[in-house]
Design a protein around this motif. Structure first.
Motif, PDB file in Angstrom:
ATOM      1  N   ASN A  10       0.830  -1.202   0.000  1.00  0.00           N
ATOM      2  CA  ASN A  10       0.000   0.000   0.000  1.00  0.00           C
ATOM      3  C   ASN A  10       0.866   1.254   0.000  1.00  0.00           C
ATOM      4  OD1 ASN A  10      -2.330  -1.524  -0.017  1.00  0.00           O
ATOM      5  ND2 ASN A  10      -2.628  -1.398   2.184  1.00  0.00           N
ATOM      6  N   ALA A  11       1.931   1.244   0.779  1.00  0.00           N
ATOM      7  CA  ALA A  11       2.837   2.396   0.825  1.00  0.00           C
ATOM      8  C   ALA A  11       3.516   2.575  -0.525  1.00  0.00           C
ATOM      9  CB  ALA A  11       3.873   2.211   1.933  1.00  0.00           C
ATOM     10  N   GLU A  12       3.930   1.494  -1.147  1.00  0.00           N
ATOM     11  CA  GLU A  12       4.562   1.592  -2.466  1.00  0.00           C
ATOM     12  C   GLU A  12       3.601   2.181  -3.484  1.00  0.00           C
ATOM     13  OE1 GLU A  12       6.188  -2.153  -3.702  1.00  0.00           O
ATOM     14  OE2 GLU A  12       7.732  -2.110  -2.140  1.00  0.00           O
ATOM     15  N   LEU A  55      -6.626  11.564 -10.676  1.00  0.00           N
ATOM     16  CA  LEU A  55      -7.457  11.260  -9.512  1.00  0.00           C
ATOM     17  C   LEU A  55      -7.710   9.760  -9.386  1.00  0.00           C
ATOM     18  CD1 LEU A  55      -9.970  14.209  -9.782  1.00  0.00           C
ATOM     19  CD2 LEU A  55      -8.475  13.752  -7.819  1.00  0.00           C
ATOM     20  N   GLN A  56      -7.869   9.072 -10.504  1.00  0.00           N
ATOM     21  CA  GLN A  56      -8.080   7.631 -10.460  1.00  0.00           C
ATOM     22  C   GLN A  56      -6.851   6.912  -9.913  1.00  0.00           C
ATOM     23  OE1 GLN A  56     -11.068   6.353 -10.653  1.00  0.00           O
ATOM     24  NE2 GLN A  56     -11.653   8.478 -11.017  1.00  0.00           N
ATOM     25  N   VAL A  57      -5.665   7.385 -10.279  1.00  0.00           N
ATOM     26  CA  VAL A  57      -4.431   6.788  -9.744  1.00  0.00           C
ATOM     27  C   VAL A  57      -4.351   7.033  -8.238  1.00  0.00           C
ATOM     28  CG1 VAL A  57      -1.906   6.879  -9.797  1.00  0.00           C
ATOM     29  CG2 VAL A  57      -3.205   6.965 -11.940  1.00  0.00           C
ATOM     30  N   LEU A  58      -4.649   8.255  -7.818  1.00  0.00           N
ATOM     31  CA  LEU A  58      -4.630   8.583  -6.384  1.00  0.00           C
ATOM     32  C   LEU A  58      -5.676   7.770  -5.628  1.00  0.00           C
ATOM     33  CD1 LEU A  58      -4.182  12.441  -6.675  1.00  0.00           C
ATOM     34  CD2 LEU A  58      -2.516  10.837  -5.696  1.00  0.00           C
ATOM     35  N   ARG A  59      -6.805   7.574  -6.258  1.00  0.00           N
ATOM     36  CA  ARG A  59      -7.874   6.783  -5.634  1.00  0.00           C
ATOM     37  C   ARG A  59      -7.447   5.320  -5.496  1.00  0.00           C
ATOM     38  NH1 ARG A  59     -13.742   5.789  -8.168  1.00  0.00           N
ATOM     39  NH2 ARG A  59     -14.639   4.734  -6.389  1.00  0.00           N
ATOM     40  N   ALA A  60      -6.857   4.766  -6.546  1.00  0.00           N
ATOM     41  CA  ALA A  60      -6.393   3.367  -6.505  1.00  0.00           C
ATOM     42  C   ALA A  60      -5.305   3.181  -5.457  1.00  0.00           C
ATOM     43  CB  ALA A  60      -5.880   2.944  -7.881  1.00  0.00           C
ATOM     44  N   ALA A  61      -4.557   4.252  -5.181  1.00  0.00           N
ATOM     45  CA  ALA A  61      -3.484   4.195  -4.178  1.00  0.00           C
ATOM     46  C   ALA A  61      -4.020   4.402  -2.762  1.00  0.00           C
ATOM     47  CB  ALA A  61      -2.429   5.249  -4.498  1.00  0.00           C
TER      48      ALA A  61
END
Length: 114
Positions: A10-12, A55-61
Motif C-alpha cells: 500500500n505504501a509503495e 485522480l483515479q491513480v490517487l484513488r487506486a493508491a
C-alpha cells in the motif's frame, strides 16, 4: 508478516502515485477541501480529463475518495490512506531510533571499558 507485506504494498502504491508532479499538485489542492475534477483542473494547465486520470491513480493508491453530489463527482483526501502511509514511515523512524540507541549503548560500553 502478511499485514506488514500489505502495508508495504500500500505504501509503495501511494509513493508511486505521489511520484508524479501533477498528482502531487492535485493531492495538495485537495488537502483542505473537496473538489470536482473540473475545479481542480482550473489554473493547473492540464485538462479536466487528465486530472480525472490522475485522480483515479490517487484513488487506486488509497489517497483519495470520491462521492457523488447529483451528477458531480467530488474528491477529497482519504485520511485513512494518509494515516497508513504515515504509520509505514513511522516504522522506519522507529527502526532508526532503535539502531541509534543500540549504537549509543555499544559506544558507552566501549568507552567504559577503556
Amino acid at each position: 508478516m502478511a499485514l506488514a507485506l500489505m502495508a508495504m504494498l500500500n505504501a509503495e502504491r501511494a509513493l508511486d502515485a505521489l511520484g508524479d508532479r501533477t498528482r502531487r499538485r492535485v493531492f495538495a489542492r485537495l488537502r483542505n477541501r473537496t473538489c470536482s475534477a473540473g475545479e481542480l483542473a482550473k489554473g493547473m494547465g492540464v485538462t479536466r480529463s487528465a486530472v480525472s486520470q490522475h485522480l483515479q491513480v490517487l484513488r487506486a493508491a488509497g489517497l483519495v475518495v470520491v462521492s457523488a453530489d447529483g451528477t458531480r463527482r467530488l474528491y477529497q483526501v482519504d485520511r485513512r490512506g494518509v494515516e497508513a502511509l504515515r504509520r509505514w514511515f513511522d516504522g522506519f523512524w522507529d527502526e532508526t531510533l532503535g539502531a541509534f540507541k543500540e549504537a549509543a549503548e555499544r559506544a558507552a560500553m566501549k568507552a567504559g571499558k577503556s
